[in-house]
Design a protein around this motif. Structure first.
Motif, PDB file in Angstrom:
ATOM      1  N   GLU A 133     -50.080  33.892 -52.985  1.00  0.00           N
ATOM      2  CA  GLU A 133     -49.800  32.478 -52.781  1.00  0.00           C
ATOM      3  C   GLU A 133     -48.874  32.259 -51.570  1.00  0.00           C
ATOM      4  O   GLU A 133     -48.324  33.212 -51.019  1.00  0.00           O
ATOM      5  N   SER A 134     -48.737  31.005 -51.195  1.00  0.00           N
ATOM      6  CA  SER A 134     -47.936  30.656 -50.034  1.00  0.00           C
ATOM      7  C   SER A 134     -46.511  31.206 -50.174  1.00  0.00           C
ATOM      8  O   SER A 134     -45.899  31.073 -51.223  1.00  0.00           O
ATOM      9  N   GLY A 135     -46.028  31.842 -49.124  1.00  0.00           N
ATOM     10  CA  GLY A 135     -44.666  32.367 -49.145  1.00  0.00           C
ATOM     11  C   GLY A 135     -44.559  33.789 -49.665  1.00  0.00           C
ATOM     12  O   GLY A 135     -43.465  34.351 -49.745  1.00  0.00           O
ATOM     13  N   SER A 136     -45.709  34.421 -49.991  1.00  0.00           N
ATOM     14  CA  SER A 136     -45.643  35.780 -50.536  1.00  0.00           C
ATOM     15  C   SER A 136     -45.425  36.839 -49.447  1.00  0.00           C
ATOM     16  O   SER A 136     -45.132  37.986 -49.761  1.00  0.00           O
ATOM     17  N   GLY A 137     -45.564  36.463 -48.182  1.00  0.00           N
ATOM     18  CA  GLY A 137     -45.236  37.391 -47.094  1.00  0.00           C
ATOM     19  C   GLY A 137     -46.430  37.897 -46.300  1.00  0.00           C
ATOM     20  O   GLY A 137     -46.302  38.806 -45.484  1.00  0.00           O
ATOM     21  N   LYS A 138     -47.599  37.277 -46.471  1.00  0.00           N
ATOM     22  CA  LYS A 138     -48.822  37.766 -45.830  1.00  0.00           C
ATOM     23  C   LYS A 138     -48.743  37.700 -44.307  1.00  0.00           C
ATOM     24  O   LYS A 138     -49.033  38.669 -43.612  1.00  0.00           O
ATOM     25  N   THR A 139     -48.377  36.542 -43.794  1.00  0.00           N
ATOM     26  CA  THR A 139     -48.290  36.378 -42.338  1.00  0.00           C
ATOM     27  C   THR A 139     -47.257  37.338 -41.754  1.00  0.00           C
ATOM     28  O   THR A 139     -47.469  37.936 -40.701  1.00  0.00           O
ATOM     29  N   THR A 140     -46.150  37.498 -42.474  1.00  0.00           N
ATOM     30  CA  THR A 140     -45.095  38.386 -41.979  1.00  0.00           C
ATOM     31  C   THR A 140     -45.603  39.830 -41.921  1.00  0.00           C
ATOM     32  O   THR A 140     -45.298  40.554 -40.968  1.00  0.00           O
ATOM     33  N   VAL A 141     -46.395  40.246 -42.893  1.00  0.00           N
ATOM     34  CA  VAL A 141     -47.007  41.586 -42.820  1.00  0.00           C
ATOM     35  C   VAL A 141     -47.860  41.677 -41.554  1.00  0.00           C
ATOM     36  O   VAL A 141     -47.707  42.604 -40.757  1.00  0.00           O
TER      37      VAL A 141
HETATM   38  N1  LIG Z   1     -39.263  33.508 -38.789  1.00  0.00           N
HETATM   39  C1  LIG Z   1     -38.799  33.378 -40.042  1.00  0.00           C
HETATM   40  N2  LIG Z   1     -37.499  33.169 -40.290  1.00  0.00           N
HETATM   41  C2  LIG Z   1     -37.032  33.057 -41.559  1.00  0.00           C
HETATM   42  N3  LIG Z   1     -37.803  33.135 -42.661  1.00  0.00           N
HETATM   43  C3  LIG Z   1     -39.123  33.338 -42.469  1.00  0.00           C
HETATM   44  C4  LIG Z   1     -39.695  33.470 -41.166  1.00  0.00           C
HETATM   45  N4  LIG Z   1     -41.043  33.657 -41.300  1.00  0.00           N
HETATM   46  C5  LIG Z   1     -41.286  33.638 -42.625  1.00  0.00           C
HETATM   47  N5  LIG Z   1     -40.144  33.457 -43.334  1.00  0.00           N
HETATM   48  C6  LIG Z   1     -40.029  33.399 -44.801  1.00  0.00           C
HETATM   49  O1  LIG Z   1     -40.602  34.584 -45.334  1.00  0.00           O
HETATM   50  C7  LIG Z   1     -41.338  34.300 -46.508  1.00  0.00           C
HETATM   51  C8  LIG Z   1     -42.779  34.762 -46.321  1.00  0.00           C
HETATM   52  O2  LIG Z   1     -43.398  33.940 -45.351  1.00  0.00           O
HETATM   53  P1  LIG Z   1     -44.877  34.160 -44.812  1.00  0.00           P
HETATM   54  O3  LIG Z   1     -45.138  33.126 -43.802  1.00  0.00           O
HETATM   55  O4  LIG Z   1     -45.055  35.584 -44.415  1.00  0.00           O
HETATM   56  O5  LIG Z   1     -45.743  33.885 -46.140  1.00  0.00           O
HETATM   57  P2  LIG Z   1     -47.308  33.659 -46.293  1.00  0.00           P
HETATM   58  O6  LIG Z   1     -47.716  34.488 -47.459  1.00  0.00           O
HETATM   59  O7  LIG Z   1     -47.997  33.893 -45.000  1.00  0.00           O
HETATM   60  O8  LIG Z   1     -47.409  32.126 -46.720  1.00  0.00           O
HETATM   61  P3  LIG Z   1     -48.527  31.009 -46.354  1.00  0.00           P
HETATM   62  O9  LIG Z   1     -49.682  31.262 -47.314  1.00  0.00           O
HETATM   63  O10 LIG Z   1     -47.827  29.730 -46.625  1.00  0.00           O
HETATM   64  O11 LIG Z   1     -48.916  31.191 -44.926  1.00  0.00           O
HETATM   65  C9  LIG Z   1     -41.199  32.810 -46.758  1.00  0.00           C
HETATM   66  O12 LIG Z   1     -40.156  32.624 -47.683  1.00  0.00           O
HETATM   67  C10 LIG Z   1     -40.835  32.262 -45.396  1.00  0.00           C
HETATM   68  O13 LIG Z   1     -40.060  31.098 -45.526  1.00  0.00           O
END
Ligand SMILES: Nc1ncnc2c1ncn2[C@@H]1O[C@H](COP(=O)(O)OP(=O)(O)OP(=O)(O)O)[C@@H](O)[C@H]1O
Ligand SMILES: [Mg+2]
Length: 327
Positions: free
Chosen positions: A53-61
């Motif tokens: 789900e949103s915020g689980s960290g996928k984009t960051t990976v």
């Molecule tokens: N540049 C940043 N600085 C601070 N916190 C961040 C940054 N990028 C992401 N986060 C935090 O890290 C966590 C994971 O974010 P991420 O964008 O990786 O999730 P996601 O799974 O891709 O979500 P979504 O489905 O909404 O795209 C979230 O709590 C987000 O707020």
């Protein structure tokens, strides 16, 4: 070892924490543990779906794998080379081989550049084609991506969302990358267009041999495309398995809940929808024990105390859950 089984990407215990700043002086008051110990490997020519789900960290990976974010800990090995240990010049040389496709391609296109030139731009920048040969290569990838030759001369605002995504994909593909990280590439599109773009990804995989890390919050989207699926929850992978095994025998209660939300084609075999209670906890303060225990319909006492590790159950199925012997 044949090309099929070559490990293209290996991610080992990857962590990415972002500082949380607060107060008048902007001091660091904590860390968002966006990615908190993720491991997986990706064989050449295969596709791994990363869902959660949103915020689980996928984009960051995805971004940390590509070296677009500095890592906090762990390792990313691309063809055996440690991406985060490379110097700027070496990373730049590796860039064309690892491409990113975005959710909103319009934002990454220069509105004043004809799309043919936008697709060819990086080829010139990386010296991968002589100026005289760029047009031919661009037309070739445009054709592969289902764009017509006359689209070359047009500008981004003249395209629909689905066509813009084809342009984004063509731009990545022009560089003949080994790996494409596609971050929610169909989430902004209408359902009917989604299917067309998924088919395009499927063709690229079969015909061009591209390796994908395909990120989506929607399990239904990754079902037809991915060989393996990894499910993320609050910065960690809670289950990873070959696609069929994950859909037929999900083991983690979180995966079960995600699957239960997908409507079935057969209305005579209704599936019990599992509605999770509560919100995703803050990744700045993940719960003790299993990160999912507060929302888990099957939590036991031990789940609040010990964090389960991702356990290998054989046949490529991994799960991090006390119900499956992680203690
Ligand atoms: N540049 C940043 N600085 C601070 N916190 C961040 C940054 N990028 C992401 N986060 C935090 O890290 C966590 C994971 O974010 P991420 O964008 O990786 O999730 P996601 O799974 O891709 O979500 P979504 O489905 O909404 O795209 C979230 O709590 C987000 O707020
Ligand atoms: Mg994201």
């Amino acid at each position: 070892m044949n090309a099929e089984s070559e490990v293209l990407l290996e991610v080992r215990d990857l962590k990415k924490h972002f500082p949380v700043r607060g107060g008048v002086f902007g001091r660091v008051s904590g860390q968002v543990r966006a990615v908190d110990g993720v491991s997986f490997s990706l064989r050449r020519g295969t596709t791994l779906g990363l869902v959660g789900e949103s915020g689980s960290g996928k984009t960051t990976v995805g971004r940390t794998v590509l070296g677009l974010h500095a890592k906090t800990a762990g390792q990313v090995l691309f063809q055996g080379r440690d991406v985060h240990a490379l110097g700027t010049a070496q990373l730049k040389a590796l860039r064309p081989r690892m491409q990113l496709v975005f959710q909103y391609p319009y934002g990454s296109l220069n509105p004043r550049l004809r799309v043919g030139d936008a697709i060819g731009e990086a080829l010139l920048e990386h010296g991968m084609a002589a100026a005289a040969d760029v047009r031919e290569r661009v037309l070739e990838v445009m054709h592969i991506c289902g764009l017509a030759s006359y689209h070359y001369e047009r500008y981004p605002h003249e395209f629909s969302g689905g066509q813009l995504q084809r342009i984004g994909i063509a731009r990545a593909l022009a560089l003949k990358p080994d790996l494409i990280v596609a971050d929610e590439p169909v989430s902004a599109l209408d359902v009917s267009i989604q299917a067309q773009i998924i088919n395009l990804f499927s063709d690229l995989k079969e015909e061009q041999g591209v390796t994908f890390l395909f990120i989506s919050h929607d399990l239904a989207v990754v079902e037809h495309l991915c060989d393996d699926i990894a499910v993320m929850y609050l910065g960690v992978i809670v289950e990873r398995a070959p696609r069929d095994a994950l859909f037929a025998h999900p083991l983690h209660p979180y995966t079960e809940a995600l699957l239960s939300a997908i409507p079935l084609a057969d209305p005579d075999a209704p599936r019990q929808r599992i509605v999770l209670q509560g919100e995703l906890p803050s990744p700045a303060q993940p719960p003790d024990g299993c990160r999912f225990h507060g929302r888990c319909p099957r939590a036991q006492a031990a789940c609040a105390q010990v964090e389960p590790s991702l356990r290998d159950l054989g046949d490529g199925h991994f799960v991090a859950c006390h119900l499956h012997g992680a203690l």
